[in-house]
Scaffold this motif. Structure first.
Motif, PDB file in Angstrom:
ATOM      1  N   TYR A 142      19.974   4.852  17.186  1.00 49.53           N
ATOM      2  CA  TYR A 142      18.943   4.178  16.218  1.00 49.53           C
ATOM      3  C   TYR A 142      19.539   3.735  14.924  1.00 49.53           C
ATOM      4  CZ  TYR A 142      18.839   8.702  14.452  1.00 49.53           C
ATOM      5  OH  TYR A 142      19.335   9.887  14.220  1.00 49.53           O
ATOM      6  N   LEU A 143      20.998   3.905  14.843  1.00 46.36           N
ATOM      7  CA  LEU A 143      21.731   3.630  13.527  1.00 46.36           C
ATOM      8  C   LEU A 143      23.344   3.300  14.040  1.00 46.36           C
ATOM      9  CD1 LEU A 143      21.602   3.267  10.393  1.00 46.36           C
ATOM     10  CD2 LEU A 143      22.243   5.849  10.411  1.00 46.36           C
ATOM     11  N   GLU A 144      23.543   1.929  13.674  1.00 48.96           N
ATOM     12  CA  GLU A 144      24.757   1.388  14.342  1.00 48.96           C
ATOM     13  C   GLU A 144      26.037   1.682  13.084  1.00 48.96           C
ATOM     14  OE1 GLU A 144      27.906  -0.035  16.719  1.00 48.96           O
ATOM     15  OE2 GLU A 144      25.681   0.535  17.185  1.00 48.96           O
ATOM     16  N   ARG A 145      25.760   1.197  11.916  1.00 50.12           N
ATOM     17  CA  ARG A 145      26.487   1.206  10.703  1.00 50.12           C
ATOM     18  C   ARG A 145      26.186   2.398   9.843  1.00 50.12           C
ATOM     19  NH1 ARG A 145      29.423  -3.381   9.867  1.00 50.12           N
ATOM     20  NH2 ARG A 145      30.769  -1.959   8.510  1.00 50.12           N
ATOM     21  N   PHE A 146      26.525   3.729  10.332  1.00 48.88           N
ATOM     22  CA  PHE A 146      26.324   4.993   9.631  1.00 48.88           C
ATOM     23  C   PHE A 146      26.706   4.899   8.118  1.00 48.88           C
ATOM     24  CE2 PHE A 146      27.173   9.225   8.157  1.00 48.88           C
ATOM     25  CZ  PHE A 146      25.693   9.650   8.400  1.00 48.88           C
ATOM     26  N   GLU A 147      27.954   4.090   7.888  1.00 50.40           N
ATOM     27  CA  GLU A 147      28.736   4.474   6.692  1.00 50.40           C
ATOM     28  C   GLU A 147      27.853   3.653   5.446  1.00 50.40           C
ATOM     29  OE1 GLU A 147      30.204   0.945   8.941  1.00 50.40           O
ATOM     30  OE2 GLU A 147      29.729   2.837   9.154  1.00 50.40           O
ATOM     31  N   TYR A 148      26.895   2.766   5.925  1.00 50.55           N
ATOM     32  CA  TYR A 148      25.981   2.282   4.796  1.00 50.55           C
ATOM     33  C   TYR A 148      24.984   3.444   4.243  1.00 50.55           C
ATOM     34  CZ  TYR A 148      27.463  -2.663   6.066  1.00 50.55           C
ATOM     35  OH  TYR A 148      28.085  -3.624   6.367  1.00 50.55           O
ATOM     36  N   LEU A 149      24.566   4.278   5.221  1.00 47.78           N
ATOM     37  CA  LEU A 149      23.558   5.292   4.928  1.00 47.78           C
ATOM     38  C   LEU A 149      24.431   6.123   4.238  1.00 47.78           C
ATOM     39  CD1 LEU A 149      20.871   6.672   4.965  1.00 47.78           C
ATOM     40  CD2 LEU A 149      21.648   7.647   7.303  1.00 47.78           C
ATOM     41  N   TYR A 150      25.907   6.505   4.428  1.00 47.44           N
ATOM     42  CA  TYR A 150      26.589   7.602   3.887  1.00 47.44           C
ATOM     43  C   TYR A 150      26.680   7.010   2.345  1.00 47.44           C
ATOM     44  CZ  TYR A 150      30.490  10.741   3.262  1.00 47.44           C
ATOM     45  OH  TYR A 150      31.206  11.733   2.757  1.00 47.44           O
ATOM     46  N   ILE A 151      27.085   6.026   2.183  1.00 48.70           N
ATOM     47  CA  ILE A 151      27.352   5.585   0.720  1.00 48.70           C
ATOM     48  C   ILE A 151      26.321   5.307   0.013  1.00 48.70           C
ATOM     49  CG2 ILE A 151      28.037   3.342  -0.513  1.00 48.70           C
ATOM     50  CD1 ILE A 151      29.904   2.528   1.923  1.00 48.70           C
ATOM     51  N   SER A 152      24.912   5.124   0.579  1.00 44.45           N
ATOM     52  CA  SER A 152      23.644   5.092  -0.141  1.00 44.45           C
ATOM     53  C   SER A 152      23.274   6.479  -0.534  1.00 44.45           C
ATOM     54  CB  SER A 152      22.454   4.475   0.559  1.00 44.45           C
ATOM     55  OG  SER A 152      22.801   3.027   1.035  1.00 44.45           O
ATOM     56  N   MET A 153      23.602   7.243   0.388  1.00 45.65           N
ATOM     57  CA  MET A 153      23.278   9.033   0.155  1.00 45.65           C
ATOM     58  C   MET A 153      24.149   9.450  -0.916  1.00 45.65           C
ATOM     59  SD  MET A 153      22.304  10.877   3.494  1.00 45.65           S
ATOM     60  CE  MET A 153      23.999  10.727   4.065  1.00 45.65           C
ATOM     61  N   TYR A 154      25.330   8.854  -1.207  1.00 46.64           N
ATOM     62  CA  TYR A 154      26.380   9.323  -2.063  1.00 46.64           C
ATOM     63  C   TYR A 154      25.952   8.914  -3.489  1.00 46.64           C
ATOM     64  CZ  TYR A 154      30.454  11.865  -2.111  1.00 46.64           C
ATOM     65  OH  TYR A 154      31.431  12.982  -2.349  1.00 46.64           O
ATOM     66  N   SER A 155      24.768   7.954  -3.600  1.00 46.43           N
ATOM     67  CA  SER A 155      24.706   7.546  -4.927  1.00 46.43           C
ATOM     68  C   SER A 155      23.837   8.611  -5.661  1.00 46.43           C
ATOM     69  CB  SER A 155      23.386   6.265  -4.858  1.00 46.43           C
ATOM     70  OG  SER A 155      22.336   6.638  -4.238  1.00 46.43           O
ATOM     71  N   VAL A 156      23.280   9.462  -4.961  1.00 43.86           N
ATOM     72  CA  VAL A 156      22.647  10.814  -5.594  1.00 43.86           C
ATOM     73  C   VAL A 156      23.653  11.704  -6.209  1.00 43.86           C
ATOM     74  CG1 VAL A 156      21.263  12.862  -5.345  1.00 43.86           C
ATOM     75  CG2 VAL A 156      20.948  10.771  -3.853  1.00 43.86           C
ATOM     76  N   ILE A 157      24.603  11.799  -5.469  1.00 48.72           N
ATOM     77  CA  ILE A 157      25.822  12.803  -6.255  1.00 48.72           C
ATOM     78  C   ILE A 157      26.630  11.960  -7.222  1.00 48.72           C
ATOM     79  CG2 ILE A 157      28.222  13.613  -5.741  1.00 48.72           C
ATOM     80  CD1 ILE A 157      27.108  13.855  -2.816  1.00 48.72           C
TER      81      ILE A 157
END
Length: 361
Positions: A263-278
């Protein structure tokens, strides 16, 4: 000046503050930098750097405990009001530059990986709006964001190491200890900057309830981040060959490209978005230190100091180029080394002798 107990935080929360101060954008790219110095023996230098940071934590607690205040109080007690505030101002500049350095690094990742045409001022403004809202709520809100950045997304991100470890080549780490002492020392120096950040303790120490009880949590925080950086280092070294690592700017981020879900092809997009919290949590902590310092040095309201620093940050992010970014990174690296790992231990020695002399008199 004593801090009201309502604004102080529990000792155990120092663990999350120390974690937040050390884990930033650097963990996505430091593997290539340290491997340039000591090859795949560089993971040993991360452990050595972690031991040095543990010693630095002890030095800071010793120094701040003697003055029963932050670094500005230490300088004032040791050198007087005028010279003390002058010296403190350099440390405040460091916190401000460090926050800009983190933001520029994250903006570069967003522009390279996700939105190449998005202007820097848009990204920096969005981040700083969140930072302003967070800092305006007080130090306890900043600590709360540090806690959230650990629970989500960092704990979940660490689970992702399972994917590259399935195809890891641990033979890459052999033979061990085949680099010179100078190579290892150069690698330790690079690692020291990567896991820097504990110096924020110099400003938030008065906001800890029962600071003596927080020592163990500060040391545990450094231990956790040292292990985290070491694991990240080993995962990258066993995934890439040395030639591949030399041409990979963000090794840990690039590894996420192998993670695929139905259900998710470009996981790195999600990874970078999550990193915004850090990243937001780290910038909030650094800017809070700057604002707090400016408030004490110049007797100005903290919200005005925050607004000025935010506007300056947006302006620098928009006008900066590769040369300016490199200059800021170099300045932060040099200031971190000389101010905190050379000057602060010498200050502890001087302050100890000064207090002893006053008692004798």
């Amino acid at each position: 000046m004593k801090v009201d107990i309502r604004h102080q935080v529990s000792p155990y929360l120092v663990f999350f503050i120390i974690y937040n101060s050390q884990v930033g954008v650097g963990i996505l790219s430091f593997q290539r930098t340290i491997a340039e110095k000591a090859g795949y023996d560089a993971w040993i230098s991360v452990l050595a750097a972690g031991c040095l940071v543990q010693a630095f934590i002890w030095v800071m607690y010793k120094l701040l405990g003697k003055a029963d205040g932050d670094i500005i109080d230490v300088h004032t007690a040791a050198f007087g009001k005028f010279l003390g505030r002058f010296l403190s101002f350099f440390i405040i500049i460091y916190y401000g530059l460090a926050s800009i350095s983190v933001m520029l690094a994250y903006i570069e990742i967003i522009q390279v990986w996700m939105f190449p045409a998005l202007p820097s001022w848009v990204i920096s403004t969005l981040i700083l709006m969140l930072v302003y809202y967070c800092i305006s709520g007080g130090f306890r809100v900043v600590v709360g964001l540090s806690f959230l950045s650990f629970i989500f997304p960092q704990v979940w991100i660490m689970v992702l190491y399972f994917f590259p470890l399935k195809i890891a080549q641990f033979s890459n780490l052999l033979p061990m200890m085949n680099h010179s002492l100078m190579d290892m020392l150069d690698s330790i120096k690079s690692s020291m900057y990567t896991i820097a950040g504990t110096e924020v303790l110099l400003m938030f120490y008065p906001f800890i309830r029962n600071p003596d009880e927080s020592k163990k949590f500060a040391h545990l925080g450094v231990l956790f981040t040292t292990v985290l950086y070491t694991i990240s280092c080993i995962v990258s070294f066993t995934f890439y060959s040395e030639d591949q690592l030399k041409t990979t700017i963000w090794p840990e981020l690039s590894i996420t490209k192998i993670i695929k879900f139905s259900y998710l092809e470009r996981f790195e997009y999600l990874y970078i978005s999550m990193y915004s919290v850090i990243v937001t949590a780290l910038i909030s902590l650094l800017l809070w230190c700057s604002c707090r310092g400016l408030k004490k040095i110049f007797n100005m309201k903290q919200k005005y100091a925050l607004l000025i620093l935010s506007l300056v940050s947006v302006l620098i992010c928009q006008l900066s180029n590769e040369t300016v970014k490199e200059l800021i990174d170099t300045s932060v690296t040099q200031m971190n080394l000389y101010i905190f790992y050379i000057y602060i231990p010498l200050l502890l020695l001087y302050f100890t002798l000064l207090k002893r002399g006053n008692q004798s008199g």
